[in-house]
Design a protein around this motif. Structure first.
Motif, PDB file in Angstrom:
ATOM      1  N   ARG A 153       0.852  -1.175   0.000  1.00 55.34           N
ATOM      2  CA  ARG A 153       0.000   0.000   0.000  1.00 55.34           C
ATOM      3  C   ARG A 153       0.888   1.225   0.000  1.00 55.34           C
ATOM      4  O   ARG A 153       1.675   1.443   0.927  1.00 55.34           O
ATOM      5  CB  ARG A 153      -0.890  -0.021   1.250  1.00 55.34           C
ATOM      6  CG  ARG A 153      -1.899   1.086   1.320  1.00 55.34           C
ATOM      7  CD  ARG A 153      -3.161   0.715   0.598  1.00 55.34           C
ATOM      8  NE  ARG A 153      -4.173   1.748   0.754  1.00 55.34           N
ATOM      9  CZ  ARG A 153      -5.341   1.741   0.123  1.00 55.34           C
ATOM     10  NH1 ARG A 153      -5.637   0.751  -0.700  1.00 55.34           N
ATOM     11  NH2 ARG A 153      -6.213   2.704   0.317  1.00 55.34           N
ATOM     12  N   ARG A 154       0.789   2.007  -1.066  1.00 54.68           N
ATOM     13  CA  ARG A 154       1.542   3.255  -1.122  1.00 54.68           C
ATOM     14  C   ARG A 154       0.616   4.334  -1.655  1.00 54.68           C
ATOM     15  O   ARG A 154      -0.113   4.092  -2.616  1.00 54.68           O
ATOM     16  CB  ARG A 154       2.703   3.158  -2.105  1.00 54.68           C
ATOM     17  CG  ARG A 154       3.659   2.059  -1.809  1.00 54.68           C
ATOM     18  CD  ARG A 154       4.727   2.066  -2.878  1.00 54.68           C
ATOM     19  NE  ARG A 154       5.524   0.870  -2.715  1.00 54.68           N
ATOM     20  CZ  ARG A 154       6.639   0.650  -3.391  1.00 54.68           C
ATOM     21  NH1 ARG A 154       7.056   1.536  -4.285  1.00 54.68           N
ATOM     22  NH2 ARG A 154       7.326  -0.442  -3.202  1.00 54.68           N
ATOM     23  N   ASP A 155       0.689   5.457  -1.047  1.00 54.15           N
ATOM     24  CA  ASP A 155      -0.097   6.609  -1.501  1.00 54.15           C
ATOM     25  C   ASP A 155      -1.564   6.238  -1.713  1.00 54.15           C
ATOM     26  O   ASP A 155      -2.161   6.562  -2.741  1.00 54.15           O
ATOM     27  CB  ASP A 155       0.471   7.184  -2.811  1.00 54.15           C
ATOM     28  CG  ASP A 155       1.925   7.553  -2.640  1.00 54.15           C
ATOM     29  OD1 ASP A 155       2.276   7.980  -1.519  1.00 54.15           O
ATOM     30  OD2 ASP A 155       2.704   7.390  -3.597  1.00 54.15           O
ATOM     31  N   CYS A 156      -2.085   5.517  -0.768  1.00 55.28           N
ATOM     32  CA  CYS A 156      -3.497   5.146  -0.789  1.00 55.28           C
ATOM     33  C   CYS A 156      -3.865   4.328  -2.018  1.00 55.28           C
ATOM     34  O   CYS A 156      -4.986   4.396  -2.518  1.00 55.28           O
ATOM     35  CB  CYS A 156      -4.391   6.369  -0.708  1.00 55.28           C
ATOM     36  SG  CYS A 156      -3.993   7.414   0.666  1.00 55.28           S
ATOM     37  N   LYS A 157      -2.916   3.624  -2.525  1.00 55.11           N
ATOM     38  CA  LYS A 157      -3.223   2.721  -3.643  1.00 55.11           C
ATOM     39  C   LYS A 157      -2.633   1.353  -3.356  1.00 55.11           C
ATOM     40  O   LYS A 157      -1.600   1.240  -2.701  1.00 55.11           O
ATOM     41  CB  LYS A 157      -2.645   3.271  -4.946  1.00 55.11           C
ATOM     42  CG  LYS A 157      -3.625   4.194  -5.663  1.00 55.11           C
ATOM     43  CD  LYS A 157      -3.204   4.417  -7.093  1.00 55.11           C
ATOM     44  CE  LYS A 157      -3.556   3.226  -7.916  1.00 55.11           C
ATOM     45  NZ  LYS A 157      -4.484   3.367  -8.937  1.00 55.11           N
ATOM     46  N   ASP A 175       0.067  -1.898  -9.940  1.00 52.20           N
ATOM     47  CA  ASP A 175      -1.028  -1.490  -9.058  1.00 52.20           C
ATOM     48  C   ASP A 175      -2.269  -2.289  -9.428  1.00 52.20           C
ATOM     49  O   ASP A 175      -2.451  -2.705 -10.568  1.00 52.20           O
ATOM     50  CB  ASP A 175      -1.287   0.006  -9.168  1.00 52.20           C
ATOM     51  CG  ASP A 175      -1.682   0.414 -10.566  1.00 52.20           C
ATOM     52  OD1 ASP A 175      -1.245  -0.270 -11.518  1.00 52.20           O
ATOM     53  OD2 ASP A 175      -2.422   1.396 -10.721  1.00 52.20           O
ATOM     54  N   THR A 176      -3.097  -2.508  -8.437  1.00 49.93           N
ATOM     55  CA  THR A 176      -4.316  -3.270  -8.682  1.00 49.93           C
ATOM     56  C   THR A 176      -5.505  -2.335  -8.553  1.00 49.93           C
ATOM     57  O   THR A 176      -5.478  -1.376  -7.794  1.00 49.93           O
ATOM     58  CB  THR A 176      -4.478  -4.401  -7.664  1.00 49.93           C
ATOM     59  OG1 THR A 176      -4.543  -3.820  -6.359  1.00 49.93           O
ATOM     60  CG2 THR A 176      -3.326  -5.360  -7.722  1.00 49.93           C
ATOM     61  N   VAL A 195      -6.414 -12.002  -6.754  1.00 53.01           N
ATOM     62  CA  VAL A 195      -6.373 -10.856  -5.838  1.00 53.01           C
ATOM     63  C   VAL A 195      -7.808 -10.417  -5.607  1.00 53.01           C
ATOM     64  O   VAL A 195      -8.557 -10.259  -6.563  1.00 53.01           O
ATOM     65  CB  VAL A 195      -5.574  -9.698  -6.468  1.00 53.01           C
ATOM     66  CG1 VAL A 195      -5.629  -8.474  -5.579  1.00 53.01           C
ATOM     67  CG2 VAL A 195      -4.138 -10.109  -6.708  1.00 53.01           C
ATOM     68  N   TRP A 196      -8.203 -10.289  -4.354  1.00 54.43           N
ATOM     69  CA  TRP A 196      -9.577  -9.868  -4.130  1.00 54.43           C
ATOM     70  C   TRP A 196      -9.650  -8.650  -3.231  1.00 54.43           C
ATOM     71  O   TRP A 196      -8.752  -8.363  -2.443  1.00 54.43           O
ATOM     72  CB  TRP A 196     -10.446 -11.001  -3.599  1.00 54.43           C
ATOM     73  CG  TRP A 196     -10.022 -11.613  -2.315  1.00 54.43           C
ATOM     74  CD1 TRP A 196     -10.507 -11.309  -1.085  1.00 54.43           C
ATOM     75  CD2 TRP A 196      -9.063 -12.665  -2.131  1.00 54.43           C
ATOM     76  NE1 TRP A 196      -9.898 -12.094  -0.148  1.00 54.43           N
ATOM     77  CE2 TRP A 196      -9.015 -12.946  -0.753  1.00 54.43           C
ATOM     78  CE3 TRP A 196      -8.243 -13.384  -2.987  1.00 54.43           C
ATOM     79  CZ2 TRP A 196      -8.179 -13.919  -0.231  1.00 54.43           C
ATOM     80  CZ3 TRP A 196      -7.402 -14.352  -2.471  1.00 54.43           C
ATOM     81  CH2 TRP A 196      -7.385 -14.602  -1.103  1.00 54.43           C
ATOM     82  N   ASP A 197     -10.752  -7.942  -3.425  1.00 57.65           N
ATOM     83  CA  ASP A 197     -10.946  -6.669  -2.747  1.00 57.65           C
ATOM     84  C   ASP A 197     -11.573  -6.908  -1.381  1.00 57.65           C
ATOM     85  O   ASP A 197     -11.996  -8.022  -1.045  1.00 57.65           O
ATOM     86  CB  ASP A 197     -11.834  -5.771  -3.611  1.00 57.65           C
ATOM     87  CG  ASP A 197     -11.534  -4.308  -3.377  1.00 57.65           C
ATOM     88  OD1 ASP A 197     -10.924  -4.004  -2.339  1.00 57.65           O
ATOM     89  OD2 ASP A 197     -11.895  -3.491  -4.224  1.00 57.65           O
ATOM     90  N   GLY A 211       2.287 -10.191 -14.549  1.00 55.48           N
ATOM     91  CA  GLY A 211       1.631  -8.952 -14.155  1.00 55.48           C
ATOM     92  C   GLY A 211       0.492  -8.511 -15.051  1.00 55.48           C
ATOM     93  O   GLY A 211      -0.096  -7.457 -14.821  1.00 55.48           O
ATOM     94  N   ARG A 212       0.178  -9.293 -16.080  1.00 53.47           N
ATOM     95  CA  ARG A 212      -0.960  -8.931 -16.929  1.00 53.47           C
ATOM     96  C   ARG A 212      -2.253  -9.246 -16.194  1.00 53.47           C
ATOM     97  O   ARG A 212      -2.361 -10.263 -15.521  1.00 53.47           O
ATOM     98  CB  ARG A 212      -0.937  -9.726 -18.227  1.00 53.47           C
ATOM     99  CG  ARG A 212      -0.008  -9.156 -19.272  1.00 53.47           C
ATOM    100  CD  ARG A 212      -0.031 -10.008 -20.506  1.00 53.47           C
ATOM    101  NE  ARG A 212       0.349 -11.384 -20.226  1.00 53.47           N
ATOM    102  CZ  ARG A 212      -0.407 -12.437 -20.522  1.00 53.47           C
ATOM    103  NH1 ARG A 212      -1.569 -12.269 -21.104  1.00 53.47           N
ATOM    104  NH2 ARG A 212       0.005 -13.663 -20.238  1.00 53.47           N
TER     105      ARG A 212
END
Lengths: 461, 613
Positions: A153-157, A175-176, A195-197, A211-212
């Motif tokens: 997590r960097r800069d709110c991303k 970034d995701t 990857v899940w939210d 990374g695609r």
């Protein structure tokens, strides 16, 4: 089925070594390593404080004991008992510690997730990984141990870093598209990263190793989303359990949904077998004369009362909990799910029907069996070798299911042994049953080792 | 009195129209005068009308009355009552004849008028009743109108209400939608606000973290350290390598290698799957062709109808070998052809099957009903048996329970003996418990057996049904082949194809290879006989084949060749010939087909069909 005698344990820390030869358990500040078949004590290590986390290295040569309160990690070698290693994170603190897949590096997460320190046992080198994200499942290694994916997590991303485990070099960084990434997990073949939210949004992203972004899956909006995720061992399916009480299966070719498994409280399909745990009732159905129940007098406790499985005739309605809508983390939705080792079955638990385990047939994509217990299921685990499910409900019994049938076994021993957790031996021959401060082994196949274990006299550690 | 004039008959009225006008002018009549007088004098009207009218002419006014009447009558067109005066001075004389005539005429007129009056009265009555009827009708209709009007009003009211309701609901819906929209907006705004706040907090948190990091890490914390006895070797035994651009490139390479491997693996799997599917497709196609080929080799006229398809199929058959190799080469080129041909075949098959289905459903509606019942009976019997067994087992268990109870009872009798026996009892109990579980197990087994049997019975029934259908379809197909093949012998074919399968079929299908040649010649010899025979056979489809066979053997025995009934296998011969024509006849199940084939070849052999391919 044979049971070993009961040994002392604390914090449910009892683990088989990955090669299946040893069994490590912690009692307060002591680490005990036993032979997994004879249960003879092989090594006894003394740590500096009460162990809070214990983990075997992948090659079964080292054991890591973490004492989070003290910010300490101690590593023990099985080959050289005199060898010792102590890592002190000092004032940075420690909240998590784990092995790298090569068994020569230790990843320590400092308090507040300030950084991850990678300590090497081979060289003096220390690496730092900054900005790790504080989430439930922020680190995942591929099964072959080559790559590590890390949520950042960097800069709110949200970002994901893929690192090469052999030299800790960054391979990919991207970034995701997530609000608040909640977890990530490699497919068993190590080529796809799921990857899940966070549960506020239903969002599943699938990334290739390079990374695609392969696909995005969103089943619905507005209400609470993903609760649990599991890959099938064949990497063919991705099962997503969500707060709406459904499991959605994605396929590995188009990453579209194949099917949706609902968990209604009523089971209507006549093809589904419902095993219901029932208290053994003294009057028998056939005759009028009843045999005096043998254990009723001896064990008045409900936890140890006799019970058995009955096949319920099919329109069955299961006991449901009404989730409190005004509380956070409501007890609803599919919170636990696991594929069997051969990928043929999927076991799930819907948290607002806590007493039941659903077993789904993945070949036919339909509900196969429902097990309804008398009390909420604490944990379940598949046999690593065959389709056999072990579960416990925090009572004095262990339950086993296989396609052939279902069995409930009382754990013998004086006093009550409440099974809170269990773990399989890698060979699937035995099962460690853990209670609050004891553990015992359950041998499923009669082997010469069992007799030895049964005859073994061991002082309480 | 004026009224009187108006109701005269129309003919008379027209005539007397001007007359009335005239009379109206001449108002001054003696009678009227008199009448006025009478009225004025107020003579009481108690006198009857007759006397009143008789008062018209009195002794004094005879002359006047006569003249008045004459005047009146002449105005009405009657001849004068007076004689024609001979001279001007002479007094006019009253003509009695004329008076009488006038009287008569007046009477006639009077009668006519009465009649007319009567008519008019009846008409009036009729009209009155009509009027009444119409009035009632009118009232009724009015009522109806009223009710319908009321209904309309009611309906309008309802309509209005419903519309009102609808409007309300629409309004509600709109409101709800607005509400939803509003809520969504609220949620969205809250979410953005939340996100914003979160971001703010996170920034602060990050700042704090950064600060903490500096504080904690940069202090040269002595504590942060690793204390190791000695460093251990790497798991792979190698030494660590330096980080260079090379290692980075190597890592990339490896990553791509892994990905490639994965893709290759998946491609391989897909290829395998594809190959399997292709195989299945090809097999299906072959089977379809073989299944449909008997249809292809139909008489000329059929072939002419479907020349296109047959020719293409023949081409396909010819190109089959080259095709086999093409399969493996590439899918692209073959795919279209293959799918097209499969589709075509499938269409043919489908239509064929549909046709057959129709026929079968017609013929075999009654056929298998009773057989189905039989199977059910069997099943019931079996279940009964099983139930009986279960019952027995239950009884056994019960008696054992009783025995146990007795034992308990006796045990309770005597304390000392019970103490002595206690251990035995326990043992016994254990044993009995075991037995009990055994019995339960047995019962479960029985139950399972029973279930499996019922399932088996159901399956059997289904299979039988399927077999029946298949048989029927075969019959039909054969029949079709026959009919299209040989129109002349169609009645014979029908006869044989309708013959149901019997136990004789089995020994009839036994072949004797070395005898075939002989048989063939025999068939030539006996051909004429059978063809004759089939004509002489009764036309009923249930004719026994055994009869025909014996008949055949009789006829054949007339020939010099002596053949045993076993050698005289008509189906064998039929097979011999029909093998060239239909592959269908060689199917083991279609014994009926063989029979029909046999009859056919018998007839064929002497007719020497020219339409054989």
């Amino acid at each position: 089925m044979n049971f070993s005698e009961v040994f002392k344990l604390s914090s449910l820390l009892c683990k088989f070594s990955p090669d299946g030869k040893y069994l490590a358990s912690c009692v307060q500040y002591r680490l005990v390593v036993r032979d997994a078949s004879t249960l003879q004590i092989l090594q006894l290590y003394t740590c500096l404080d009460q162990v809070q986390h214990m983990e075997w290295s992948a090659d079964s040569l080292f054991i890591l004991c973490a004492m989070y309160k003290r910010g300490l990690v101690q590593v023990w070698s099985l080959e050289q008992p005199e060898w010792h290693c102590k890592i002190d994170e000092g004032s940075a603190g420690l909240v998590a510690s784990c092995w790298s897949p090569d068994g020569r590096h230790i990843l320590n997460t400092t308090e507040f997730h300030l950084r991850i320190t990678v300590w090497s046992l081979c060289t003096k080198s220390v690496s730092y990984i900054k900005y790790p994200k504080a989430c439930l499942q922020g680190i995942t290694f591929t099964r072959d141990g080559r790559y590590m994916a890390l949520a950042e997590r960097r800069d709110c991303k949200d970002y994901v870093s893929i690192l090469v485990c052999s030299d800790w070099q960054l391979l990919r960084h991207f970034d995701t598209d997530t609000q608040d990434l909640a977890g990530l997990e490699w497919a068993p073949n190590g080529c796809v990263l799921a990857v899940w939210d966070t549960c506020l949004e239903y969002k599943m992203l699938l990334y290739s190793l390079d990374g695609r972004l392969l696909s995005v899956f969103c089943a619905y909006e507005w209400s609470l989303g993903i609760k649990s995720v599991a890959w099938s061992p064949s990497s063919q399916f991705l099962a997503i359990g969500s707060y709406d009480g459904k499991v959605r299966l994605l396929n590995h070719v188009t990453w579209k949904m194949i099917t949706e498994f609902g968990h209604p409280a009523a089971v209507n399909n006549p093809k589904t077998v419902v095993y219901k745990e029932a208290k053994k009732s003294p009057p028998l159905a056939l005759g009028h004369l009843s045999f005096p129940p043998s254990r009723a007098g001896a064990c008045p406790l409900t936890a140890t009362a006799e019970s058995r499985y009955e096949v319920a005739s099919v329109p069955v309605s299961l006991q449901t909990l009404k989730p409190a809508a005004d509380r956070a983390n409501p007890r609803m939705g599919v919170g636990m799910l696991a594929f069997s080792a051969d990928s043929y079955f999927l076991a799930t638990r819907n948290d607002n029907v806590p007493n039941a385990i659903w077993v789904w047939d993945i070949q036919k994509l339909r509900l196969f069996v429902v097990l309804e217990q008398l009390s909420p299921v604490r944990s379940f685990q598949w046999d690593p070798q065959q389709p056999r499910l072990a579960l416990c409900t925090g009572g004095g019994k262990v339950y086993l299911w296989s396609p052939a049938g279902c069995v409930s076994v009382q754990v013998p021993g004086e006093g009550d042994f409440l099974v809170l957790s269990l773990c399989w031996h890698p060979s699937g021959d035995s099962l460690a049953l853990l209670s609050k401060d004891h553990f015992c082994l359950c041998f499923l196949e009669t082997k010469e080792g069992t007799g030895a274990a049964a005859g073994l006299r061991d002082g309480h550690v | 009195m004026g009224d009187w004039m108006t109701v005269t008959e129309p003919g008379l009225c027209a005539e007397s129209n001007n007359i009335s006008q005239y009379t109206s002018e001449t108002k001054m009549s003696p009678s009227s005068l008199y009448l006025q007088q009478v009225l004025c004098s107020s003579i009481p009207l108690s006198k009857n009308v007759h006397s009143f009218f008789s008062a018209f002419c009195t002794e004094e006014n005879i002359e006047q009355s006569i003249s008045y009447l004459d005047q009146e009558l002449t105005t009405f067109g009657f001849p004068s009552l007076y004689e024609e005066p001979k001279s001007k001075e002479a007094k006019r004389e009253l003509n009695i004849v004329a008076v009488l005539n006038c009287m008569n005429e007046l009477l006639v007129l009077q009668r006519k008028n009465l009649l007319a009056q009567e008519n008019v009265e009846t008409q009036n009555l009729k009209l009155g009743s009509d009027m009444d009827h119409l009035q009632s009708c009118y009232a009724k209709l009015k009522e109806q109108l009223e009710t319908s009007r009321r209904e309309i009003i009611g309906l309008q009211e309802r309509d209005r209400q419903l519309q009102c309701k609808n409007r309300n609901l629409h309004q509600l819906l709109k409101n709800e939608k607005d509400e939803v929209q509003k809520l969504q907006n609220i949620i969205a705004s809250r979410a953005t606000q939340y996100n914003h706040d979160m971001k703010r907090k996170e920034r602060e948190y990050n700042k704090l973290k950064e600060r903490l990091h500096q504080l904690v890490m940069n202090k040269k914390d002595k504590k942060i350290a690793m204390d190791v006895l000695n460093y251990v070797g790497r798991a792979d035994g190698k030494r660590g390598s330096w980080r260079t651009g090379k290692t980075e490139a190597r890592n990339e390479d490896e990553m791509y290698k892994i990905l490639l491997n994965d893709y290759e693996y998946r491609q391989k799997q897909i290829l395998m799957e594809n190959a399997e599917l292709k195989k299945v497709l090809q097999q299906m196609k072959k089977e379809m062709i073989s299944l449909l080929s008997p249809q292809k080799k139909k008489p000329r006229e059929r072939e002419d109808e479907s020349t296109g398809t047959v020719i293409s199929d023949v081409e396909e058959d010819a190109g089959e070998l080259s095709r086999e190799s093409m399969w493996d080469l590439s899918c692209e080129t073959v795919r279209e052809q293959l799918t097209n041909s499969i589709r075509k075949q499938w269409r043919i098959l489908k239509s064929h099957v549909e046709k057959l289905d129709n026929q079968v459903s017609k013929v075999h509606l009654e056929g298998f009903n009773d057989e189905d019942v039989i199977s059910r009976q069997d099943h019931e019997q079996e279940t009964e048996k099983l139930e009986l067994e279960i019952q027995q087992c239950k009884e056994m268990i019960k008696t054992q329970q009783q025995l146990l109870q007795q034992q308990f009872a006796t045990a309770c009798d005597d304390d000392t003996t019970s103490l002595l026996r206690d251990c035995y009892l326990l043992e016994e109990k254990e044993r009995l418990k075991e037995e009990w579980s055994l019995f339960k197990e047995q019962k479960k087994n029985f139950e399972r057996e029973r279930r499996s049997f019922t399932e088996a019975a159901i399956r059997l029934g289904l299979e039988r049904k399927a077999f029946e259908e298949e048989r029927a379809s075969w019959l039909k197909q054969q029949f079709l082949n026959m009919t299209t093949f040989d129109h002349q012998n169609s009645e014979n074919v029908k006869l044989f194809s309708a013959f149901p399968g019997s136990s004789d079929q089995d020994n009839l299908t036994v072949h004797s290879r070395p005898r075939q040649k002989k048989l063939h010649s025999v068939s030539h010899g006996s051909a004429i006989c059978t063809s004759k025979m089939t004509k002489s056979l009764p036309a009923s489809p249930t004719s026994d084949f055994c009869q025909t066979r014996s008949y055949v053997s009789e006829h054949s025995s007339v020939n010099v060749l002596n053949i045993t009934p076993e050698e005289m296998k008509p189906n064998q011969v039929g097979r011999e010939c029909s093998n060239q024509t239909w592959s269908v006849a060689s199917r083991p199940r279609s014994q009926e087909g063989c029979y029909s084939g046999c009859s056919l070849t018998y007839t064929n052999s002497h007719v020497e069909k020219d339409d054989l391919p």
